[in-house]
Design an enzyme around this catalytic site. Structure first.
Site, PDB file in Angstrom:
ATOM      1  N   SER A 144       0.869  -1.176   0.000  1.00  0.00           N
ATOM      2  CA  SER A 144       0.000   0.000   0.000  1.00  0.00           C
ATOM      3  C   SER A 144       0.902   1.221   0.000  1.00  0.00           C
ATOM      4  O   SER A 144       1.804   1.383  -0.835  1.00  0.00           O
ATOM      5  CB  SER A 144      -0.924  -0.065   1.215  1.00  0.00           C
ATOM      6  OG  SER A 144      -1.681   1.099   1.349  1.00  0.00           O
ATOM      7  N   LYS A 163      -5.231   3.398  -2.959  1.00  0.00           N
ATOM      8  CA  LYS A 163      -4.538   2.741  -1.843  1.00  0.00           C
ATOM      9  C   LYS A 163      -5.478   2.522  -0.652  1.00  0.00           C
ATOM     10  O   LYS A 163      -5.338   1.528   0.063  1.00  0.00           O
ATOM     11  CB  LYS A 163      -3.291   3.543  -1.442  1.00  0.00           C
ATOM     12  CG  LYS A 163      -2.183   3.543  -2.514  1.00  0.00           C
ATOM     13  CD  LYS A 163      -1.618   2.147  -2.787  1.00  0.00           C
ATOM     14  CE  LYS A 163      -0.413   2.185  -3.720  1.00  0.00           C
ATOM     15  NZ  LYS A 163       0.149   0.858  -3.999  1.00  0.00           N
ATOM     16  N   TYR A 176      -4.842   8.820  -6.315  1.00  0.00           N
ATOM     17  CA  TYR A 176      -3.869   7.814  -5.831  1.00  0.00           C
ATOM     18  C   TYR A 176      -4.320   7.302  -4.458  1.00  0.00           C
ATOM     19  O   TYR A 176      -4.346   6.087  -4.210  1.00  0.00           O
ATOM     20  CB  TYR A 176      -2.475   8.437  -5.753  1.00  0.00           C
ATOM     21  CG  TYR A 176      -1.414   7.506  -5.199  1.00  0.00           C
ATOM     22  CD1 TYR A 176      -0.966   6.407  -5.932  1.00  0.00           C
ATOM     23  CD2 TYR A 176      -0.843   7.724  -3.944  1.00  0.00           C
ATOM     24  CE1 TYR A 176       0.013   5.555  -5.429  1.00  0.00           C
ATOM     25  CE2 TYR A 176       0.134   6.879  -3.440  1.00  0.00           C
ATOM     26  CZ  TYR A 176       0.564   5.794  -4.185  1.00  0.00           C
ATOM     27  OH  TYR A 176       1.529   4.945  -3.677  1.00  0.00           O
TER      28      TYR A 176
END
Ligand code: NAP
Length: 273
Positions: free
Chosen positions: A131, A149, A145
């Protein structure tokens, strides 16, 4: 002798992880999109280079099959391949959203779909999903982004319960800022909205100003190896001094104080006067 399959090993953290596992005496299935370009891993004992693009399920099936044929079984999988898009969400195109989710979220899911029947049959296996500290906390200008994650974190945390009956361990490694080509290779959104341009300039500028706690990919590889081998129930492994600062701040428990801290640190120009 144990065997690990790692995705995205052409560079950065994945590359360092191949070298760490190999040095520790593991067999390594080093997967990458363009294996024909690899020149260094070919000379290492017990490293098998195989083509794998996390966006293409057939390449995943082939890599896992080839790895099992060569080494007998796979004991750990490291979902490391990743992609970055930075900038304001509104300036992010549908294509950019699809691509980053396809690599960072659906990619590990594809790998899991193929490896889980093997892990269930052998009643063992360790899954390490890479991650980011950006899967726990967010920074201005990285919205899409973070979305990928955070999704990967949710999936992995839930799997850590779901796979207990089969003896499969599931772990999350959260690197902080790491000296690889990742940020340089990121797609930066472009747009014609001046207020966003100003915001992105300030956000990225302050990020660069504070980006003094960068780790080496080898340090992250050490944490990945630890997570693969410690046999503990531990779910999350933070890797990097900056993760201690930001995730630590968030974990102090006062949510609004943490949000205020991040605003003051990264976008003070936008604080209410
Ligand atoms: N560097 C950081 O500051 C940082 C911080 C937190 C988390 N991370 C995470 O760490 C992981 C590794 O990143 P890195 O820092 O080592 O960056 P990197 O050197 O740019 O490595 C990214 C790797 O992913 C591969 N990749 C991209 N798309 C792929 C696909 N469709 N299929 C297979 N491989 C693909 C790239 O291969 P190609 O050579 O083919 O493009 C490359 O090997 C990522 O998941 C990233 O989100 C990095």
């Amino acid at each position: 002798m144990k065997t690990v399959l790692i995705t995205g090993t052409s560079s950065g953290i994945g590359r360092a992880a191949v070298l760490k596992f190999q040095k520790e005496g593991w067999n390594v299935i080093a997967t990458m999109r363009s294996p024909e370009k690899e020149t260094a891993f070919n000379v290492l004992d017990n490293v098998l280079i195989v083509a794998l693009d996390v966006q293409k399920i057939q390449t995943i099936e082939n890599a896992i099959q080839t790895g099992i044929e060569r080494f007998g079984q796979i004991d750990a999988i490291v979902n490391n391949a990743g992609h970055a898009v930075f900038g304001a969400f509104e300036l992010t195109s549908e294509e950019q959203v699809s691509k980053i989710f396809d690599i960072n979220v659906y990619g590990p899911m594809r790998v899991l779909r193929v490896i889980l029947p093997y892990f269930r049959a052998q009643r063992s296996g360790v899954i390490i999903n890479i991650s980011s500290q950006g899967g726990r906390v967010t920074f201005p200008t990285c919205s899409i982004y973070h979305a990928t994650k955070f999704a990967l974190e949710g999936l992995t945390e839930a799997l850590a319960y779901e796979l207990i009956p089969f003896g499969i361990q599931t772990k999350i490694v959260e690197p902080g800022s790491t000296a690889t080509g990742f940020v340089g290779a990121a797609e930066i959104t472009t747009g014609q909205i001046p207020a966003y341009e100003e915001f992105i300039k300030i956000g990225l500028g302050n990020w660069a100003k504070y980006d003094t706690m960068t780790s080496l990919p080898e340090e992250i590889a050490d944490v990945i190896f630890l997570a693969s081998t410690d046999k503990s129930e531990k779910l999350r492994y933070q890797a990097g001094k900056d993760t201690e600062l930001y995730v630590g701040k968030m974990q102090e428990g006062d949510d609004q104080a943490y949000v205020r801290y991040m605003r003051e640190r990264f976008i003070p120009e936008y604080l209410a006067k």
